[in-house]
Scaffold this motif. Structure first.
Motif, mmCIF file in Angstrom:
data_model
loop_
_atom_site.group_PDB
_atom_site.id
_atom_site.type_symbol
_atom_site.label_atom_id
_atom_site.label_comp_id
_atom_site.label_asym_id
_atom_site.label_seq_id
_atom_site.Cartn_x
_atom_site.Cartn_y
_atom_site.Cartn_z
ATOM 1 N N ILE A 112 0.883 -1.169 0.000
ATOM 2 C CA ILE A 112 0.000 0.000 0.000
ATOM 3 C C ILE A 112 0.920 1.218 0.000
ATOM 4 C CG2 ILE A 112 -1.637 1.344 1.392
ATOM 5 C CD1 ILE A 112 -2.957 -1.240 2.217
ATOM 6 N N ILE A 122 -9.174 -1.285 -0.474
ATOM 7 C CA ILE A 122 -8.220 -0.454 0.272
ATOM 8 C C ILE A 122 -8.903 0.726 0.965
ATOM 9 C CG2 ILE A 122 -6.175 1.036 0.088
ATOM 10 C CD1 ILE A 122 -5.046 -0.830 -1.945
ATOM 11 N N TYR A 175 -11.455 1.043 5.312
ATOM 12 C CA TYR A 175 -10.441 1.733 6.128
ATOM 13 C C TYR A 175 -10.911 3.160 6.427
ATOM 14 C CZ TYR A 175 -5.767 3.226 7.681
ATOM 15 O OH TYR A 175 -4.703 3.696 8.412
ATOM 16 N N GLN A 217 -11.681 4.904 9.877
ATOM 17 C CA GLN A 217 -10.839 6.028 10.313
ATOM 18 C C GLN A 217 -11.639 7.312 10.519
ATOM 19 O OE1 GLN A 217 -7.704 6.354 11.197
ATOM 20 N NE2 GLN A 217 -7.487 8.583 11.109
ATOM 21 N N TRP A 218 -12.597 7.571 9.628
ATOM 22 C CA TRP A 218 -13.290 8.876 9.655
ATOM 23 C C TRP A 218 -14.762 8.773 10.010
ATOM 24 C CZ3 TRP A 218 -10.185 12.989 9.566
ATOM 25 C CH2 TRP A 218 -8.892 12.805 9.038
ATOM 26 N N VAL A 260 -7.594 14.060 1.642
ATOM 27 C CA VAL A 260 -7.250 13.068 2.678
ATOM 28 C C VAL A 260 -6.931 11.722 2.027
ATOM 29 C CG1 VAL A 260 -8.166 11.768 4.636
ATOM 30 C CG2 VAL A 260 -8.571 14.230 4.491
ATOM 31 N N VAL A 290 -2.831 8.855 -0.052
ATOM 32 C CA VAL A 290 -2.433 7.478 -0.400
ATOM 33 C C VAL A 290 -3.011 7.180 -1.793
ATOM 34 C CG1 VAL A 290 -2.539 5.070 0.350
ATOM 35 C CG2 VAL A 290 -2.498 6.884 2.049
ATOM 36 N N TYR A 311 6.145 4.396 0.999
ATOM 37 C CA TYR A 311 4.932 5.168 1.306
ATOM 38 C C TYR A 311 5.122 6.627 0.915
ATOM 39 C CZ TYR A 311 0.491 5.231 3.916
ATOM 40 O OH TYR A 311 -0.844 5.277 4.274
ATOM 41 N N ASN A 337 -1.561 -2.538 7.476
ATOM 42 C CA ASN A 337 -2.938 -2.027 7.438
ATOM 43 C C ASN A 337 -3.924 -3.178 7.277
ATOM 44 O OD1 ASN A 337 -1.690 0.432 7.440
ATOM 45 N ND2 ASN A 337 -2.704 1.225 5.609
ATOM 46 N N PRO A 352 -7.359 -2.965 5.901
ATOM 47 C CA PRO A 352 -8.468 -2.179 5.353
ATOM 48 C C PRO A 352 -9.814 -2.884 5.473
ATOM 49 C CG PRO A 352 -6.681 -2.378 3.748
ATOM 50 C CD PRO A 352 -6.354 -3.291 4.889
ATOM 51 N N ARG A 355 -4.855 -0.317 11.710
ATOM 52 C CA ARG A 355 -3.503 -0.789 11.380
ATOM 53 C C ARG A 355 -2.801 -1.238 12.654
ATOM 54 N NH1 ARG A 355 -1.444 5.282 9.340
ATOM 55 N NH2 ARG A 355 -2.159 6.362 11.208
ATOM 56 N N TYR A 364 -7.022 14.341 14.735
ATOM 57 C CA TYR A 364 -7.108 14.727 13.317
ATOM 58 C C TYR A 364 -8.164 15.801 13.122
ATOM 59 C CZ TYR A 364 -4.674 10.358 12.096
ATOM 60 O OH TYR A 364 -3.767 9.331 11.974
ATOM 61 N N TYR A 379 -4.436 19.528 8.772
ATOM 62 C CA TYR A 379 -3.899 18.160 8.826
ATOM 63 C C TYR A 379 -2.409 18.216 8.480
ATOM 64 C CZ TYR A 379 -4.403 13.048 7.767
ATOM 65 O OH TYR A 379 -4.314 11.674 7.726
HETATM 66 N N1 UDP Z 1 -6.417 5.170 3.520
HETATM 67 C C1 UDP Z 1 -7.209 4.078 3.231
HETATM 68 N N2 UDP Z 1 -6.653 2.825 3.280
HETATM 69 C C2 UDP Z 1 -5.363 2.617 3.619
HETATM 70 C C3 UDP Z 1 -4.561 3.734 3.899
HETATM 71 C C4 UDP Z 1 -5.125 5.000 3.863
HETATM 72 O O1 UDP Z 1 -8.413 4.220 2.964
HETATM 73 O O2 UDP Z 1 -4.928 1.446 3.657
HETATM 74 C C5 UDP Z 1 -7.043 6.517 3.455
HETATM 75 C C6 UDP Z 1 -7.761 6.849 4.778
HETATM 76 O O3 UDP Z 1 -8.881 7.661 4.481
HETATM 77 C C7 UDP Z 1 -6.686 7.613 5.522
HETATM 78 C C8 UDP Z 1 -6.064 8.432 4.389
HETATM 79 O O4 UDP Z 1 -6.054 7.512 3.271
HETATM 80 O O5 UDP Z 1 -7.227 8.426 6.545
HETATM 81 C C9 UDP Z 1 -4.679 8.957 4.644
HETATM 82 O O6 UDP Z 1 -3.835 7.892 5.043
HETATM 83 P P1 UDP Z 1 -2.474 8.164 5.837
HETATM 84 O O7 UDP Z 1 -1.786 6.860 6.006
HETATM 85 O O8 UDP Z 1 -1.749 9.256 5.175
HETATM 86 O O9 UDP Z 1 -3.042 8.686 7.237
HETATM 87 P P2 UDP Z 1 -2.312 9.037 8.634
HETATM 88 O O10 UDP Z 1 -1.010 8.278 8.672
HETATM 89 O O11 UDP Z 1 -2.158 10.525 8.646
HETATM 90 O O12 UDP Z 1 -3.309 8.544 9.633
#
Ligand code: UDP
Ligand code: FAD
Length: 372
Positions: free
Chosen positions: A98, A155, A159, A163-164, A175, A179, A189, A275, A277, A284, A318, A353
């Motif tokens: 990823i 993916i 996830y 997360q949100w 956001v 990724v 990454y 991760n 997802p 994660r 966040y 952010y």
């Molecule tokens: N994301 C996702 N699947 C993944 C990784 C990231 O859907 O396997 C999306 C998710 O919305 C996440 C955003 O991409 O909040 C940004 O990911 P990042 O790893 O940059 O977030 P952070 O490390 O800041 O939590």
């Protein structure tokens, strides 16, 4: 030390530490830095546990930047290892890379299908381009539609919902664009020129940034206990809505929490960050000893869970970027512009952010403005 000749910095995270350091060193002025926590370094706080493993208390922190200015600033206080972060995820039971890239394509699909998809992708996109998932979904070709749906579903959908608390369409495009789908064989990454982990950890870096004869630090101290005192300037890296007593309403945040587990074996997983997802309720798992290649016959992991921020219950992690929240933030910003000698910065003060490098750059640029 409180008097009108002294600068007050609220918050001893990177934003507060950098602005304090620049005021102290370049203007030769006194600075009082306070933090309501019992430690410096804010969300970047790390410590070595009894097994000698460096733990990132508030989640894994990987430094990465394109900015030479930020890199050179930090290099005064630390050396970095040459760690380049990679993330793997479990898709259909397969551990793969990823962001989704050409290697992921070949891991999850039979070779003939992967070859056909790769060719179609290269007919449309430039090699090494990064395509946000919400863009990637706009495909006419049936094979590529299938691929986009696969990546979205496997993916992003679950996830992001974990997360949100909402689907990928409902979070700001920037956001999920962090990724992207990466049309490359680069499994890293981040592609930033500068990346790594500070050799002695982040807390040590912040300690050194704050180590100056003009700087005094008071922990376990909330700004509300000092707000009636007079200071030359106030730099506020706490939440801007709290500063104004929520007069326009609360700015929403997501919070996260970590469940730490110690295992009696050398490694728990194949990679620093795995991760999940589509499975489980955590997003994660972090395994900390990878970051500085710590040697121990034990290992410490943290499972990361996400939830809404609620005042008095958990911490703000966040900011949630979207139009409604930006409008609310802008009301506070208007208020801040009227205030004299009060400067807001940082992830909470600017409601942005920011990664570490952006928080540091913001502090440096604010100082450059003030110095003029
Ligand atoms: N994301 C996702 N699947 C993944 C990784 C990231 O859907 O396997 C999306 C998710 O919305 C996440 C955003 O991409 O909040 C940004 O990911 P990042 O790893 O940059 O977030 P952070 O490390 O800041 O939590
Ligand atoms: P903070 O670190 O939050 O510091 C603000 C400080 O102000 C806190 O210590 C708080 O206690 C204090 N404070 C607040 N209100 C008051 C008050 N009223 N009185 C006194 N003190 C107060 N960035 C990266 O570059 N790479 C990563 O891998 C990465 N991973 C992350 C993972 C997670 C889970 C999170 C949440 C963030 C991550 N970040 C990462 C972002 C990084 O944490 C921030 O960019 C950085 O911490 C911002 O620093 P700051 O000083 O603005 O805020």
């Amino acid at each position: 030390m409180e008097s009108s000749n002294i600068n007050l910095v609220v918050g001893a995270g990177f934003s507060g530490a950098v602005i304090a350091n620049l005021i102290a060193t370049e203007l030769n002025e006194e600075v009082l830095v306070i933090d309501k926590k019992d430690h410096i370094a804010g969300n970047c706080y790390d410590y070595r546990d009894k097994n000698g493993i460096m733990i990132h208390k508030y989640g894994s922190h990987i430094f990465h930047t394109k900015s030479e200015k930020v890199w050179n600033y930090l290099k005064q206080f630390t050396d970095f290892n040459t760690y380049m972060h990679k993330v793997v995820g479990i898709l259909d039971g397969i551990e793969t890379h990823i962001p989704f890239n050409f290697n992921t394509l070949y891991d999850v699909f039979p070779q003939t299908l992967a070859q056909r998809l790769e060719q179609k992708l290269l007919d449309i996109f430039e090699i090494n381009s990064k395509v946000p998932i919400l863009e990637f979904q706009k495909q006419d070709d049936d094979d590529l539609k299938f691929l986009a749906n696969y990546v979205y579903e496997k993916i992003f959908l679950h996830y992001t919902t974990k997360q949100w608390g909402v689907s990928p369409e409902e979070v700001d495009g920037a956001v999920t664009a962090r990724v992207p789908v990466y049309l490359s064989k680069d499994n890293r990454y981040f592609q930033d020129k500068y990346q790594g982990i500070p050799l002695d950890g982040y807390t040590k870096v912040v300690e050194r940034i704050l180590d100056h004869k003009n700087i005094k630090i008071k922990l376990n101290t909330d700004y509300k206990d000092l707000r009636d005192k007079c200071f030359k300037r106030v730099f506020y890296t706490g939440p801007i809505d709290e500063f104004y007593n929520y007069k326009f309403g609360q700015l929403p945040y997501r919070s996260v929490y970590f469940k730490f587990e110690t295992y009696d074996k050398e490694y728990y997983q194949s990679n620093a960050c795995v991760n999940y997802p589509c499975n489980y309720d955590f997003t994660r798992i972090h395994e900390y000893k990878y970051y500085l290649d710590d040697k121990s016959d034990k290992t410490v992991i943290a499972k990361e869970y996400s939830e809404f921020f609620e005042l008095g219950k958990n911490e703000r992690y966040y900011p949630i970027p979207n139009d409604e929240n930006t409008k609310l933030y802008e009301k506070y910003l208007e208020e801040a512009k009227k205030a004299e000698n009060i400067y807001f910065l940082g992830r909470l003060g600017d409601y942005k952010y920011y990664d570490m490098d952006k928080a540091i750059l913001r502090a440096i640029e604010l100082f450059e403005e003030i110095k003029k």
